[in-house]
Design a protein around this motif. Structure first.
Motif, short mmCIF file in Angstrom:
data_model
loop_
_atom_site.label_atom_id
_atom_site.label_comp_id
_atom_site.label_asym_id
_atom_site.label_seq_id
_atom_site.Cartn_x
_atom_site.Cartn_y
_atom_site.Cartn_z
N TRP A 28 18.74 41.11 30.07
CA TRP A 28 19.33 41.34 31.38
C TRP A 28 20.74 41.89 31.24
CZ3 TRP A 28 17.60 39.31 36.41
CH2 TRP A 28 16.28 38.85 36.38
N ILE A 29 21.22 42.49 32.30
CA ILE A 29 22.59 43.00 32.32
C ILE A 29 23.21 42.68 33.68
CG2 ILE A 29 21.99 45.32 33.18
CD1 ILE A 29 24.11 46.39 31.16
N MET A 30 24.51 42.47 33.71
CA MET A 30 25.21 42.15 34.96
C MET A 30 26.66 42.61 34.85
SD MET A 30 25.65 38.01 34.51
CE MET A 30 26.19 37.29 32.95
N ASN A 31 27.34 42.66 35.97
CA ASN A 31 28.77 42.89 35.95
C ASN A 31 29.46 41.68 35.33
OD1 ASN A 31 28.49 45.39 37.22
ND2 ASN A 31 28.70 44.50 39.27
N SER A 32 30.63 41.87 34.78
CA SER A 32 31.29 40.78 34.06
C SER A 32 31.72 39.64 34.96
CB SER A 32 32.51 41.32 33.29
OG SER A 32 33.43 41.92 34.17
N ASP A 33 31.66 39.84 36.30
CA ASP A 33 31.94 38.74 37.23
C ASP A 33 30.66 38.02 37.65
OD1 ASP A 33 30.73 40.58 38.90
OD2 ASP A 33 32.42 40.74 40.30
N GLY A 34 29.51 38.44 37.08
CA GLY A 34 28.23 37.80 37.37
C GLY A 34 27.42 38.47 38.46
N SER A 35 27.96 39.48 39.10
CA SER A 35 27.25 40.16 40.18
C SER A 35 26.25 41.18 39.63
CB SER A 35 28.23 40.85 41.11
OG SER A 35 28.96 41.86 40.43
N GLU A 36 25.31 41.57 40.49
CA GLU A 36 24.32 42.60 40.19
C GLU A 36 23.54 42.31 38.90
OE1 GLU A 36 25.80 46.58 40.46
OE2 GLU A 36 27.05 46.14 42.20
N SER A 41 22.85 28.64 30.84
CA SER A 41 23.51 29.60 31.73
C SER A 41 24.68 30.28 31.04
CB SER A 41 24.01 28.88 32.99
OG SER A 41 22.94 28.31 33.71
N ILE A 42 24.89 31.55 31.38
CA ILE A 42 26.01 32.32 30.83
C ILE A 42 27.28 31.99 31.60
CG2 ILE A 42 26.89 34.63 30.30
CD1 ILE A 42 24.35 33.86 28.75
N HIS A 43 28.37 31.83 30.85
CA HIS A 43 29.69 31.55 31.42
C HIS A 43 30.71 32.52 30.83
CE1 HIS A 43 27.57 27.76 32.00
NE2 HIS A 43 28.54 27.32 32.79
N THR A 44 31.84 32.61 31.50
CA THR A 44 33.03 33.25 30.92
C THR A 44 34.22 32.31 31.10
OG1 THR A 44 33.55 34.43 32.98
CG2 THR A 44 32.25 35.62 31.33
N MET A 45 35.22 32.50 30.28
CA MET A 45 36.47 31.75 30.42
C MET A 45 37.57 32.51 29.70
SD MET A 45 35.96 28.63 27.70
CE MET A 45 35.59 28.95 25.96
N THR A 84 33.37 45.81 31.49
CA THR A 84 32.94 45.67 32.89
C THR A 84 31.56 45.03 33.04
OG1 THR A 84 31.93 47.89 32.93
CG2 THR A 84 34.27 47.70 33.55
N LYS A 85 30.77 45.00 31.96
CA LYS A 85 29.42 44.46 32.03
C LYS A 85 29.15 43.48 30.89
CE LYS A 85 27.39 48.37 34.51
NZ LYS A 85 27.21 47.58 35.76
N ILE A 86 28.18 42.62 31.11
CA ILE A 86 27.72 41.69 30.09
C ILE A 86 26.20 41.80 30.00
CG2 ILE A 86 27.44 39.25 29.48
CD1 ILE A 86 30.14 38.72 30.79
#
Length: 305
Positions: free
Chosen positions: A152-160, A100-104, A132-134
């Motif tokens: 895949w692509i998503m917003n940097s907060d994991g949404s969308e 799973s992808i994480h941020t910190m 803004t995206k990852i």
């Protein structure tokens, strides 16, 4: 007396010329010193290591000093946010069946899990230029045992979270102008470095070798791509222009060289090699000269840009 006054007058005129010349010389010296200082500037490198017995993320400078451990549990890969304040990475769950992808934050605080797809390998995250995206790779086998490499692509907060369906591959990486460079995976297990728009349109294949070519990393000015390829029988580091021209091999080792990352000023690359029997981080000039070992027992490294 008149002769003395004349001589004094000439000295004063000469000093008027000498003073600006001295100032100019002094300023040029300062500029040269500053330029030289910039060349020796120490940059931060994020990397993974098994030093503690599990894969964890660390930080060191280019002299291999100032260690900071950012995680206390399994975490792999390092992708810096554009402002250098956060890191994206992946961690493993379910006996390593789910990645799973994480941020910190860069100091290891405010850890957040962004993806939760069970029995899928989410890996190789990268931030968009505006943060803004990852973008990330997802790999898995279906019920018939067929391997699926997706991007895949998503917003940097994991949404969308959205699959870019036209891109079949791995190792996505943003260019400074917002396009995606990636490793296009084929059914015969070969791959090619390619580039596309962020929506998956206008795909252009850049390499045509029938080899495995992975982990493209774009230079800070967006003009060149470094990548790893086994086109010559062993994984080595290569470089090319952003349009695929001027492809050049940089390393010549009997062991696997992998995962290149550009320095912030675009003059150097770091890469991983097992020349000592363990993963070791090396640096070199972008023409392949001045190879230097900087961090032992380190992998999946990325320069903080």
């Amino acid at each position: 007396m008149q002769g003395t006054k004349y001589q004094e007058s000439m000295k004063i005129k000469s000093l008027k010329h000498v003073k600006p010349l001295f100032i100019l010389t002094f300023l040029l010296g300062c500029i040269a010193f500053c330029q030289e200082s910039d060349k020796s500037k120490s940059y931060t490198i994020g990397y993974t290591s098994l030093s503690s017995g599990i894969i964890e993320i660390y930080q060191k400078n280019t002299e291999g000093k100032s260690t900071i451990k950012s995680t206390n549990e399994n975490g792999g890969y390092v992708a810096w946010s554009p402002d250098g304040k956060r890191i994206a990475f992946y961690a493993k769950y379910d006996d390593k069946k789910t990645w799973s992808i994480h941020t910190m934050n860069s100091d290891g605080t405010n850890r957040k899990r962004l993806t939760h797809a069970k029995n899928k390998w989410d890996n190789a995250p990268d931030w968009s230029p505006d943060g803004t995206k990852i973008v990330f790779a997802r790999e898995y086998k279906d019920a018939e045992g067929v391997w699926h490499p997706e991007i895949w692509i998503m917003n940097s907060d994991g949404s969308e979270q959205t699959q870019i369906k036209s891109l079949k591959g791995s190792n996505p990486y943003f260019t400074p102008d917002g396009k995606i460079v990636f490793s296009w995976e084929f059914e015969d297990k070969s791959s090619a470095i390619s580039i596309a728009d962020i929506d998956g349109k206008n795909i252009i294949r850049l390499t045509h070798n029938g080899a495995k070519e992975w982990h493209p990393d774009v230079s800070p000015d967006g003009k060149q791509i470094a990548f790893m390829s086994d086109r010559d029988g062993n994984f080595e580091i290569y470089i090319m222009d952003i349009n695929g021209s001027n492809q050049k091999r940089l390393t010549y080792n009997d062991v696997r060289d992998s995962m290149p990352s550009w320095s912030p000023d675009g003059s150097q690359l770091i890469f991983i090699s097992k020349t000592d029997g363990i993963p070791t981080i090396y640096s070199m000039n972008k023409d392949g000269t001045s190879v230097k070992k900087i961090i032992s027992n380190g992998g999946q490294a990325a320069w903080l840009k």
